[in-house]
Motif scaffolding. Structure first.
Motif, PDB file in Angstrom:
ATOM      1  N   ASP A   1      19.520 -11.250   9.128  1.00 31.73           N
ATOM      2  CA  ASP A   1      20.271 -11.779  10.269  1.00 31.73           C
ATOM      3  C   ASP A   1      21.743 -11.958   9.907  1.00 31.73           C
ATOM      4  O   ASP A   1      22.620 -11.877  10.771  1.00 31.73           O
TER       5      ASP A   1
ATOM      6  N   ASP B   1      16.531 -13.822  17.770  1.00 36.17           N
ATOM      7  CA  ASP B   1      15.641 -13.314  16.732  1.00 36.17           C
ATOM      8  C   ASP B   1      14.301 -14.020  16.928  1.00 36.17           C
ATOM      9  O   ASP B   1      14.165 -15.209  16.654  1.00 36.17           O
TER      10      ASP B   1
ATOM     11  N   HIS C   1       3.055 -11.729  10.172  1.00 37.78           N
ATOM     12  CA  HIS C   1       3.497 -12.371  11.406  1.00 37.78           C
ATOM     13  C   HIS C   1       2.343 -12.458  12.421  1.00 37.78           C
ATOM     14  O   HIS C   1       1.205 -12.175  12.090  1.00 37.78           O
TER      15      HIS C   1
ATOM     16  N   SER D   1       9.606  -8.780  14.751  1.00 36.36           N
ATOM     17  CA  SER D   1       9.079  -8.116  13.553  1.00 36.36           C
ATOM     18  C   SER D   1       7.569  -8.016  13.678  1.00 36.36           C
ATOM     19  O   SER D   1       6.921  -8.934  14.186  1.00 36.36           O
TER      20      SER D   1
ATOM     21  N   CYS E   1      11.464 -12.876  15.571  1.00 36.13           N
ATOM     22  CA  CYS E   1      10.580 -12.277  14.563  1.00 36.13           C
ATOM     23  C   CYS E   1       9.465 -13.228  14.130  1.00 36.13           C
ATOM     24  O   CYS E   1       8.420 -12.781  13.666  1.00 36.13           O
ATOM     25  N   GLU E   2       9.705 -14.556  14.255  1.00 35.96           N
ATOM     26  CA  GLU E   2       8.706 -15.536  13.806  1.00 35.96           C
ATOM     27  C   GLU E   2       8.080 -16.272  14.988  1.00 35.96           C
ATOM     28  O   GLU E   2       7.461 -17.316  14.781  1.00 35.96           O
TER      29      GLU E   2
ATOM     30  N   SER F   1      11.150  -1.866  11.299  1.00 36.54           N
ATOM     31  CA  SER F   1      11.087  -3.253  10.805  1.00 36.54           C
ATOM     32  C   SER F   1      11.902  -4.181  11.711  1.00 36.54           C
ATOM     33  O   SER F   1      12.730  -3.710  12.510  1.00 36.54           O
ATOM     34  N   GLY F   2      11.665  -5.477  11.544  1.00 31.60           N
ATOM     35  CA  GLY F   2      12.476  -6.466  12.234  1.00 31.60           C
ATOM     36  C   GLY F   2      13.906  -6.456  11.715  1.00 31.60           C
ATOM     37  O   GLY F   2      14.848  -6.739  12.455  1.00 31.60           O
ATOM     38  N   SER F   3      14.073  -6.142  10.451  1.00 30.45           N
ATOM     39  CA  SER F   3      15.427  -6.077   9.888  1.00 30.45           C
ATOM     40  C   SER F   3      16.212  -4.920  10.496  1.00 30.45           C
ATOM     41  O   SER F   3      17.418  -5.051  10.748  1.00 30.45           O
TER      42      SER F   3
ATOM     43  N   TRP G   1      16.549 -15.336   8.191  1.00 30.85           N
ATOM     44  CA  TRP G   1      16.242 -14.259   7.244  1.00 30.85           C
ATOM     45  C   TRP G   1      17.537 -13.592   6.789  1.00 30.85           C
ATOM     46  O   TRP G   1      18.522 -13.595   7.530  1.00 30.85           O
TER      47      TRP G   1
ATOM     48  N   ASN H   1      17.501  -6.138  13.656  1.00 30.55           N
ATOM     49  CA  ASN H   1      18.723  -6.926  13.464  1.00 30.55           C
ATOM     50  C   ASN H   1      19.932  -6.011  13.260  1.00 30.55           C
ATOM     51  O   ASN H   1      20.994  -6.219  13.848  1.00 30.55           O
TER      52      ASN H   1
ATOM     53  N   GLY I   1       7.087  -2.966  10.914  1.00 27.55           N
ATOM     54  CA  GLY I   1       7.536  -2.543  12.247  1.00 27.55           C
ATOM     55  C   GLY I   1       8.399  -3.591  12.903  1.00 27.55           C
ATOM     56  O   GLY I   1       8.464  -4.736  12.456  1.00 27.55           O
TER      57      GLY I   1
END
Ligand SMILES: Cc1ncc(COP(=O)(O)O)c(C=O)c1O
Length: 391
Positions: free
Chosen positions: A90, A158, A187, A182, A160-161, A59-61, A87, A64, A194
């Motif tokens: 972060d 970051d 997205h 992410s 992710c977006e 995941s993107g988390s 998020w 982080n 992922g």
């Protein structure tokens, strides 16, 4: 809410993507746990982005978390400059790794941290600037990049977006010491769940490989790192040397197969999304809604709708109109607005008051995002403008 006719994301995994997974599963004995597919996807991703190394995660988390753990490991305890509009992970990643978050308000044009305020907040305890690019807009200026270079403070992006967004023609995610992505379903591209960390720093890369997989030394791609641990810990089985108090954040091969298919069409989808964003910003009333975003190089998977003036009654009317039209939305943009209002930060010593971040506060109360996907029709966007402008 009426039946949703315009969801936050639509058809992000196509029939042909699913078929690519099925083809993989038809192999004689397909490997499913992390293996060559993950490695190839990492290589393809690094090539697409323009970096040396990438590490795929679940995941993107997790991206982080691992960048913050690695930062703490390599640079020691201290502060990390973060935005209140981002998020949850972060902020939680900074705190969990034993670092202290220091908050900086956003710039209304980019929605990322105000670059001047970042530079003013740097002190001897600063270990990194962890900047979130919000919903496809670049949060970078040359002034920030030069300021960080002069102080030697690493930038962590970051992204992710913001897959595919650029600053002065160069992709976001290539400026930072590390950059996090992410691939969650909603997205620009997806591996279902992922994430990815990309970097040009080989020392960081080796640590990330180990951190991703229980902190195990055998995961490193460096013979010299492995030899160093083998000789320092002769009593341990070389297959089971845990260098860090770590976790398991690996992906499966299935996610990577999907990622490779998705990556092939990412640029084309992003072009369509960018056209959609420009259309959206041209049809909404600029006397009521904000339209002056820093759009150069943007790559958005969601339209950003922000009231120019604080007005709770108007806000409620916007929401009821969107609901009535079956248009899904999220108030507060990334992460639901001002993180400083969230319960997980209440009673944490040293955390500032949400009211001290007026630009983030405005977004918290008076903004939404609405899905922007390649298949949106021109007329749908025009009709959305008509609907919003009539309120
Ligand atoms: C800015 C930002 N960072 C990190 C994440 C976390 O990514 P994931 O959902 O893959 O854990 C998100 C989530 O969507 C996000 O918007």
């Amino acid at each position: 809410m009426n039946e949703v006719t315009w969801p936050l994301m639509h058809n992000n995994i196509t029939r042909s993507d699913l078929d690519s997974i099925i083809e993989y599963l038809k192999l004689e004995d397909p490997k499913l746990t992390q293996g060559p597919m993950v490695k190839t996807f990492e290589k393809n991703w690094s090539q697409w982005l323009g970096v040396k190394h990438s590490v795929m995660l679940n995941s993107g988390s997790s991206a982080n978390d691992l960048t913050m753990i690695a930062l703490r490991e390599l640079k020691g305890p201290g502060e990390v400059i973060v935005p209140p509009l981002t998020w949850v992970s972060d902020i939680s990643a900074v705190m969990r790794s034993g670092l202290t978050p220091v908050f900086v308000d956003i710039d209304p044009e980019t929605l990322a941290m105000d670059n001047d305020l970042i530079l003013k907040s740097i002190n001897s305890k600063t270990r990194a600037v962890f900047l979130s690019h919000i919903l496809g807009y670049s949060g970078l200026t040359n002034k920030l990049l030069e300021g960080l270079k002069n102080t030697g403070i690493p930038l962590i992006e970051d992204v992710c977006e913001s897959h595919g967004a650029t600053h002065e023609g160069r992709k976001l995610g290539t400026f930072g010491w590390a950059s996090n992505f992410s691939f969650y379903y909603a997205h620009h591209m997806t591996t279902i769940e992922g994430g990815m960390i990309s970097t040009n720093d080989s020392e960081l890369y080796e640590i990330l490989l180990m951190l991703r997989s229980h902190g195990m030394v055998r995961e490193s791609s460096s013979t010299s790192i492995k030899e160093k641990y083998y000789s320092a810990f002769p009593d341990l089985n070389p297959d089971f040397i845990f260098a860090f108090a770590a976790h398991n954040m690996r992906s499966t091969e299935i996610n990577a197969v999907l990622g490779m298919e998705q990556l092939k069409k990412l640029d084309e989808s992003n072009l369509k999304r960018t056209e959609n964003l420009f259309k959206f910003l041209s049809v909404i009333n600029p006397n009521v809604f904000k339209t002056n975003f820093k759009v150069q190089g943007s790559s958005n998977y969601a339209f950003t709708l922000i009231l120019l003036e604080p007005n709770f009654a108007l806000r409620d009317r916007v929401e009821s109109k969107l609901r009535g039209a079956g248009i899904e939305f999220r108030r507060g943009l990334s992460g639901g607005g001002n993180q400083l209002r969230q319960p997980y930060l209440k009673n944490v010593p040293g955390i500032p008051r949400p009211q001290d971040f007026p630009n983030t506060e405005h977004v918290h109360h008076f903004s939404w995002y609405i899905g922007n996907f390649p298949e949106l029709a021109h007329d749908q966007i025009v009709n959305l403008g008509v609907l919003l402008n009539r309120i």
